[in-house]
Enzyme design. Structure first.
Site, mmCIF file in Angstrom:
data_model
loop_
_atom_site.group_PDB
_atom_site.id
_atom_site.type_symbol
_atom_site.label_atom_id
_atom_site.label_comp_id
_atom_site.label_asym_id
_atom_site.label_seq_id
_atom_site.Cartn_x
_atom_site.Cartn_y
_atom_site.Cartn_z
ATOM 1 C CB CYS A 185 -7.527 -3.654 6.894
ATOM 2 S SG CYS A 185 -7.248 -3.556 8.826
ATOM 3 C CB THR A 187 -7.111 -4.805 12.233
ATOM 4 O OG1 THR A 187 -6.739 -5.783 11.509
ATOM 5 C CG2 THR A 187 -6.828 -4.698 13.512
HETATM 6 P P1 5GP Z 1 -4.713 0.192 1.239
HETATM 7 O O1 5GP Z 1 -3.974 0.779 0.288
HETATM 8 O O2 5GP Z 1 -5.450 -1.139 0.597
HETATM 9 O O3 5GP Z 1 -5.795 0.942 1.842
HETATM 10 O O4 5GP Z 1 -3.917 -0.575 2.359
HETATM 11 C C1 5GP Z 1 -2.916 -1.580 2.078
HETATM 12 C C2 5GP Z 1 -2.476 -2.022 3.428
HETATM 13 O O5 5GP Z 1 -3.462 -2.681 3.776
HETATM 14 C C3 5GP Z 1 -1.219 -2.995 3.236
HETATM 15 O O6 5GP Z 1 -0.028 -2.425 2.668
HETATM 16 C C4 5GP Z 1 -1.173 -3.493 4.807
HETATM 17 O O7 5GP Z 1 -0.517 -2.993 5.555
HETATM 18 C C5 5GP Z 1 -2.672 -3.559 4.813
HETATM 19 N N1 5GP Z 1 -3.434 -4.908 4.792
HETATM 20 C C6 5GP Z 1 -3.434 -5.739 3.842
HETATM 21 N N2 5GP Z 1 -3.982 -6.956 4.035
HETATM 22 C C7 5GP Z 1 -4.513 -6.856 5.310
HETATM 23 C C8 5GP Z 1 -5.336 -7.641 6.007
HETATM 24 O O8 5GP Z 1 -5.741 -8.878 5.661
HETATM 25 N N3 5GP Z 1 -5.548 -6.967 7.465
HETATM 26 C C9 5GP Z 1 -5.195 -6.066 7.516
HETATM 27 N N4 5GP Z 1 -5.226 -5.619 9.122
HETATM 28 N N5 5GP Z 1 -4.463 -5.110 7.214
HETATM 29 C C10 5GP Z 1 -4.028 -5.520 5.803
#
Ligand code: 5GP
Length: 360
Positions: A185, A187
């Protein structure tokens, strides 16, 4: 302009206090719990670990492995209706699989079709919108609860008490919490919006539990210890994308890359090492928009990245490691049941979490 002065915390900012306990062995702890929901009348027994509804880990293949451990999989929303129907009619998905939907009409039609025509197959639904603060999300929650009163409904994403309360009172059983903490992400980089994950869990879990709801901590798990901290802080479920992205069963081909090392073989040549990777991408990345939609609309910026994640072995082995870590955590804090973990957890606020002298 306003500012909250209190420092917000992330997993890396805390460690957990060990406590005297009457548990002698890790085998004595109960790592599943019976989930009872505010709206959905069904009860589910499981360990609240969920693979994220991202294209590489929210897959049928990953779901089959998660279910074996009484863990959950949130399927990504890009599967065609026929494929979803085949999967849910051939596998026992009732408890451990969530079907995802966004705000698009096509998503609604797909989910409505499944809930109407296959009523006893899969009734766990996840409304997933990166920013659940927009009014259309609440409207969809109200509509889904009215039309399908018995579904298990997870909705996200939120990071504050007000929205958690609003969504639960509107019909959500579980609110998915986390903005900007995901590994793929960006954001926070491009908007400056987000909230550290541990403080998010503290506030949102407290609010949700007060009105009979639950939360799923979404994003930011780097180590197994972070899963323990998330449960400790009050999360009922913990969702992970990047953590599973390197497993053999994640979608996508294995990429091999060669690296020249500083070591020399017996012939005096530099040793070349081969390493294996899988591609993992954010669902709001330009890459995802091009792959799953018709490119990036002009009014949007990419909010995700594409990364190559080192191959980390089988998902079963990863889940075994997770459950082993969780058992050990529960033994350290004296929690006999998963349900008691948050009650038994006390955090230390720390400046340094790990000794990295020999690497992470
Ligand atoms: P991780 O376990 O990889 O740290 O986080 C997974 C979460 O990241 C997902 O469930 C979703 O909420 C968020 N996420 C996935 N793809 C994206 C993206 O392209 N942009 C953003 N802002 N959040 C994402």
């Amino acid at each position: 302009m306003k500012i909250y002065e209190q420092t917000e915390l992330d997993f890396k900012d805390v460690l957990v206090k060990p406590k005297r306990s009457f548990i002698n062995s890790r085998s004595e702890v109960e790592i599943t719990r019976e989930y009872k929901f505010k709206w959905c009348p069904r009860k589910i027994t499981g360990t609240g670990i969920i693979s994220a509804n991202m294209a590489t880990v929210g897959t049928f293949e990953v779901a089959r492995h998660m279910m074996q451990n009484k863990m959950f999989c949130c399927l990504h929303k890009h599967y065609a209706l026929d494929d979803l129907v085949n999967f849910i009619t051939e596998n026992d998905c009732r408890d451990y699989v969530f079907l995802s939907m966004g705000l698009r009409k096509e998503d609604y039609e797909k989910i409505e079709h499944i809930l109407t025509h296959y009523p006893d197959k899969c009734r766990n639904i996840c409304i997933d919108v990166p920013n659940a603060y927009i009014p259309r999300v609440k409207e969809l929650v109200l509509k889904m609860r009215e039309k399908f009163p018995d579904i298990l409904l997870m909705v996200g994403n939120a990071v504050t008490a007000e929205l958690v309360e609003d969504l639960i009172l509107s019909g959500a059983d579980i609110v998915k919490c986390g903005i900007g903490s995901g590994s793929a992400c960006i954001t926070r980089r491009i908007t400056g919006v987000g909230r550290p994950q541990l403080s998010t869990i503290f506030e949102c879990a407290d609010t949700a539990h007060g009105i009979g709801g639950m939360i799923c901590s979404d994003g930011g798990v780097v180590y197994i210890g972070d899963i323990c901290k998330a449960f400790g802080a009050g999360a009922d479920f913990v969702m992970m994308g990047g953590f599973y992205a390197g497993c053999v069963e994640a979608a996508g081909d294995i990429i091999e890359k060669k690296f020249i090392t500083t070591q020399i073989d017996e012939n005096g040549n530099q040793i070349i090492e081969t390493k294996q990777f899988k591609v993992f991408y954010g669902m709001s990345s330009e890459y995802a928009q091009n792959k799953h939609y018709h490119g990036m609309p002009k009014y949007r910026a990419s909010e995700g990245r594409v990364v190559e994640v080192p191959l980390r072995g089988s998902i079963d082995k990863m889940n075994q490691d997770i459950l082993g870590g969780l058992r050990s955590y529960m033994t350290y804090i004296g929690a006999r049941r998963l349900k008691d973990v948050s009650k038994c957890t006390t955090f230390y606020r720390v400046n340094t979490q790990l000794n990295t002298v020999f690497g992470e």
